[in-house]
Scaffold this motif. Structure first.
Motif, short mmCIF file in Angstrom:
data_model
loop_
_atom_site.label_atom_id
_atom_site.label_comp_id
_atom_site.label_asym_id
_atom_site.label_seq_id
_atom_site.Cartn_x
_atom_site.Cartn_y
_atom_site.Cartn_z
N ARG A 184 16.35 -67.04 -66.47
CA ARG A 184 16.07 -67.52 -67.88
C ARG A 184 17.18 -67.67 -68.93
NH1 ARG A 184 10.22 -65.90 -69.45
NH2 ARG A 184 10.17 -68.27 -68.95
N GLU A 193 8.38 -59.42 -67.96
CA GLU A 193 7.34 -59.55 -66.98
C GLU A 193 8.04 -59.10 -65.69
OE1 GLU A 193 5.35 -63.84 -67.09
OE2 GLU A 193 7.21 -63.66 -68.40
N TYR A 225 8.74 -65.43 -72.69
CA TYR A 225 8.41 -66.50 -73.37
C TYR A 225 7.86 -67.54 -72.34
CZ TYR A 225 13.25 -67.89 -72.07
OH TYR A 225 14.53 -67.92 -71.26
N ARG A 226 7.17 -68.56 -72.90
CA ARG A 226 6.68 -69.40 -71.72
C ARG A 226 7.76 -70.38 -71.33
NH1 ARG A 226 0.94 -70.00 -71.43
NH2 ARG A 226 -0.32 -68.70 -73.03
N ASP A 227 7.47 -70.88 -70.18
CA ASP A 227 8.51 -72.16 -69.53
C ASP A 227 8.29 -73.17 -70.41
OD1 ASP A 227 9.41 -70.49 -67.32
OD2 ASP A 227 8.08 -71.21 -65.91
#
Length: 251
Positions: A184, A193, A225-227
């Motif tokens: 990431r 997560e 955070y979202r992809d």
């Protein structure tokens, strides 16, 4: 290494750089922990210590149970090592290009140095491009091999090169892992997560100032955070390519 193989050179530092980075960790006043401490916090079992930092090492290169472990132990820095079993077990096969590797029988030695051991799969494939059967093999076989070698449960996983997906994360949980680390290119947080804990890759070009910035909580975005669209698009492209070429090295 001072003179690493070309394919891994970007993700290595010299012994002198490594010592300087570790000294920066010590000076930061952060509390070094292993992945189990992070897991206990994310599962609600125990709080994190003040200002934690997690040091992780992937693959199982030959320096790990030697100068790397010694440099950590000299500074009383625990760490977590994620091992690619196909690259270190007798008769094993992996997708990793040639490089000096440790052997499986030295995994227990790493624990004596204060490292926690996790799985980095069998072959180091791009997990999010595999069939269900192939993915189950990568997750379960590597876990079993390490547990046989160490004589205890192995609860943690690192995705090769961070490649994962909702399906990979779900199957990792079903395979018996309590956490999984991704990449990431971000700082983790106490809201991260459990099955894609963020990490930062240390590259050869990173300076002590870069490491000091991360330790101060700066210089990178913070997970979760979202992809983004690029990440999702890249995943679909790699999946399509794997249909034609078969499993590929994650790197």
């Amino acid at each position: 290494m001072d003179d690493p193989p070309d394919w891994i050179a970007e993700f290595t530092v010299t012994p002198k750089q490594f010592a300087a980075h570790l000294d920066a960790v010590v000076r930061s006043g952060r509390t070094p922990v292993t992945i189990s401490t992070i897991a206990d916090h994310l599962a609600g079992r125990a709080p994190l210590p003040p200002r934690p930092v997690l040091l992780t090492f992937d693959d199982g290169f030959a320096d790990l149970p030697g100068p790397t472990a010694e440099a950590l132990a000299e500074r009383a820095l625990p760490a977590t090592a994620y091992l690619t079993t196909g690259a270190i077990a007798p008769g094993g096969r992996s997708l990793l290009p040639p490089a000096p590797m440790m052997t499986l029988d030295r995994a227990a030695e790493l624990e004596r140095y204060g490292m926690e051991i996790g799985s980095h799969t069998v072959t180091h494939a791009q997990l999010d491009t595999l069939s269900g059967k192939e993915l189950a093999y990568e997750l379960r076989s590597s876990k079993a091999v390490l547990e046989d070698a160490l004589g205890h449960e192995v609860r943690h996983l690192a995705y090769p090169h961070g490649y994962n997906s909702p399906r990979v994360r779900a199957m990792s949980a079903r395979a018996g892992y309590e956490t999984a680390t991704a990449v990431r290119h971000a700082l983790s947080s106490d809201r991260d997560e459990r099955y894609r804990i963020a990490r930062l890759i240390v590259r050869r070009t990173h300076t002590v100032a870069d490491v000091e910035g991360w330790l101060a909580g700066a210089g990178a975005r913070v997970a979760p955070y979202r992809d983004g669209p690029k990440t999702i698009g890249w995943r679909w492209y790699r999946r399509a390519r794997a249909v034609v070429r078969g499993p590929e090295f994650a790197g």
